[in-house]
Design a protein around this motif. Structure first.
Motif, PDB file in Angstrom:
ATOM      1  N   LEU A   1      -3.924   2.022  -5.878  1.00 44.69           N
ATOM      2  CA  LEU A   1      -4.232   2.332  -4.479  1.00 44.69           C
ATOM      3  C   LEU A   1      -5.493   1.632  -3.988  1.00 44.69           C
ATOM      4  O   LEU A   1      -5.636   1.364  -2.790  1.00 44.69           O
TER       5      LEU A   1
ATOM      6  N   ILE B   1       0.683   4.349  -2.493  1.00 48.10           N
ATOM      7  CA  ILE B   1       0.502   5.727  -2.026  1.00 48.10           C
ATOM      8  C   ILE B   1       1.557   6.646  -2.641  1.00 48.10           C
ATOM      9  O   ILE B   1       1.239   7.697  -3.207  1.00 48.10           O
ATOM     10  N   THR B   2       2.811   6.252  -2.539  1.00 46.86           N
ATOM     11  CA  THR B   2       3.894   7.127  -2.995  1.00 46.86           C
ATOM     12  C   THR B   2       3.962   7.215  -4.517  1.00 46.86           C
ATOM     13  O   THR B   2       4.509   8.188  -5.060  1.00 46.86           O
TER      14      THR B   2
ATOM     15  N   ASP C   1      -3.657  10.356   3.158  1.00 44.22           N
ATOM     16  CA  ASP C   1      -4.480   9.299   2.564  1.00 44.22           C
ATOM     17  C   ASP C   1      -4.905   8.241   3.578  1.00 44.22           C
ATOM     18  O   ASP C   1      -4.110   7.794   4.408  1.00 44.22           O
TER      19      ASP C   1
ATOM     20  N   THR D   1      -7.145   5.586   2.293  1.00 43.11           N
ATOM     21  CA  THR D   1      -7.829   4.603   1.449  1.00 43.11           C
ATOM     22  C   THR D   1      -7.776   3.237   2.099  1.00 43.11           C
ATOM     23  O   THR D   1      -8.754   2.481   2.108  1.00 43.11           O
TER      24      THR D   1
ATOM     25  N   THR E   1      -2.109   3.091   6.846  1.00 44.58           N
ATOM     26  CA  THR E   1      -1.648   4.408   6.414  1.00 44.58           C
ATOM     27  C   THR E   1      -0.136   4.543   6.590  1.00 44.58           C
ATOM     28  O   THR E   1       0.485   3.840   7.398  1.00 44.58           O
TER      29      THR E   1
ATOM     30  N   ASN F   1       0.824  -1.207   0.000  1.00 42.00           N
ATOM     31  CA  ASN F   1       0.000   0.000   0.000  1.00 42.00           C
ATOM     32  C   ASN F   1       0.858   1.258   0.000  1.00 42.00           C
ATOM     33  O   ASN F   1       0.524   2.243  -0.650  1.00 42.00           O
ATOM     34  N   TRP F   2       1.986   1.225   0.702  1.00 36.37           N
ATOM     35  CA  TRP F   2       2.887   2.378   0.697  1.00 36.37           C
ATOM     36  C   TRP F   2       3.502   2.593  -0.674  1.00 36.37           C
ATOM     37  O   TRP F   2       3.732   3.744  -1.073  1.00 36.37           O
TER      38      TRP F   2
ATOM     39  N   TRP G   1       0.529  12.066   0.832  1.00 32.68           N
ATOM     40  CA  TRP G   1       1.074  10.809   1.359  1.00 32.68           C
ATOM     41  C   TRP G   1       0.676  10.556   2.811  1.00 32.68           C
ATOM     42  O   TRP G   1       0.311   9.437   3.170  1.00 32.68           O
TER      43      TRP G   1
END
Length: 365
Positions: free
Chosen positions: A83, A37-38, A49, A51, A55, A33-34, A46
């Motif tokens: 994402l 995100i990035t 978020d 979602t 996180t 997930n990171w 960043w």
């Protein structure tokens, strides 16, 4: 370059490759997930978020690291960077993430190698080979990084590099590398007091040194990584700090670290049982992963309480390092201070993960 050391490293890497198909924990999805995100969001989103429940809560250097990995991930399986594809774990994704950890462990090997070199252990001696094997085949790292799934190995490599330069009396370089480490993972703040006291006494206040110049050098080179790391988030510092220090997660993790607060929780449960007190509505000690809880009988513990207890438990070694350590014993006492500071944080810290014990065990070797 010692061939025997790198043969041990190659063998440890082969074992890690065999572990690629091993089951993984939720941290596999955390890092996937990171990556998403990035890669998918502008930098100002960043640390905002939500979602996924996983996180971003590591310092910016680690976020930049994930961004760089995402550039490669795009050509492996670009859907892992979506994402909204939660719990995405295709074979390509698994192999990419697993291999990224294995490759980054090269930095850990360099840190181990430098520490062995500066410790003056004779090459190819039994002690040398045993220490190299124990560190490169560290069971904790094998489980946490290569089964559970995380990136602790290269972070400990940065720590060992910093320690090796400190032992070589390259103080400013050591402090600079340690500052970089803090911007990858802030849990290493636990051992910052050992660094601060050691640098103050044996660098800044050492005979023959200009105290003003020494302090200025440390401040400049210590702050440079923080400026580079946090500059893009200067308008979001409150939000970033909330992510980095999520005190709402509770005193203990859902999987209790075997520390003082685990005994405290057990004592509270036993006392409640003896007094016939039933569980209150709301989170309990076993839901510490995401929420605070209130003990049933014993006093409630706040983050401030754990902070004070942690500092008090560090105090004896800090006093010894500052006031009672001669130059001939300085390096050995510094290493002991790192181990004791990390162990103090493990025993009394807020929301301690069980993996944090590696901060004591790896420098202990």
């Amino acid at each position: 370059m010692d061939k025997s050391f790198w043969k041990i490293f190659a063998l440890s890497s082969a074992v890690k490759i065999l572990l690629i198909p091993a089951p993984h924990s939720t941290d596999f999805e955390v890092h996937r997930n990171w990556l998403a995100i990035t890669h998918s969001l502008p930098i100002n989103k960043w640390y905002v978020d939500e979602t996924s429940q996983w996180t971003l809560d590591y310092p910016p250097f680690f976020a930049y690291f994930e961004r760089m990995l995402a550039y490669v991930a795009y050509y492996v399986d670009k859907e892992m960077l979506n994402l909204h594809k939660l719990n995405y774990n295709t074979i390509a994704t698994i192999y990419f993430q697993r291999c990224s950890v294995i490759l980054m462990d090269f930095l850990y090997a360099i840190g181990v190698y430098r520490c062995l070199r500066v410790s003056n252990v004779p090459l190819k001696s039994q002690q040398y080979l045993a220490t190299a094997s124990l560190l490169l085949f560290n069971v904790g790292l094998l489980f946490i990084d290569h089964i559970h799934f995380q990136y602790n190995g290269f972070l400990f490599g940065i720590l060992l590099l910093s320690i090796s330069y400190m032992l070589e009396e390259r103080y400013v370089l050591s402090a600079f590398i340690f500052a970089i480490l803090l911007n990858f993972k802030h849990i290493f703040l636990y051992i910052a007091p050992a660094y601060a006291i050691y640098l103050l006494k044996f660098y800044c206040l050492a005979k023959g040194r200009n105290k003003f110049i020494c302090i200025t050098k440390l401040l400049v080179f210590g702050l440079i990584p923080f400026v580079i790391s946090f500059a893009p988030f200067h308008n979001q510092m409150e939000q970033v700090l909330k992510r980095l220090f999520p005190f709402k997660r509770g005193l203990t993790h859902a999987y209790w670290a075997p520390n003082f607060w685990a005994l405290y929780n057990v004592g509270d449960k036993v006392a409640a049982k003896l007094l016939g007190i039933t569980t209150k509505t709301g989170p309990t000690t076993s839901s510490g992963l995401v929420k605070e809880f209130a003990p049933l009988v014993l006093p409630n513990i706040t983050p401030r309480t754990t902070f004070v207890l942690t500092l008090l438990s560090m105090l004896p070694i800090m006093i010894k390092l500052l006031a009672y350590t001669p130059l001939r014993d300085a390096k050995a006492t510094f290493l002991r201070a790192i181990v004791i500071c990390s162990c103090s944080a493990f025993m009394f810290g807020w929301h301690v993960h069980e993996k944090a014990i590696l901060m004591s065990l790896i420098p202990l070797w």
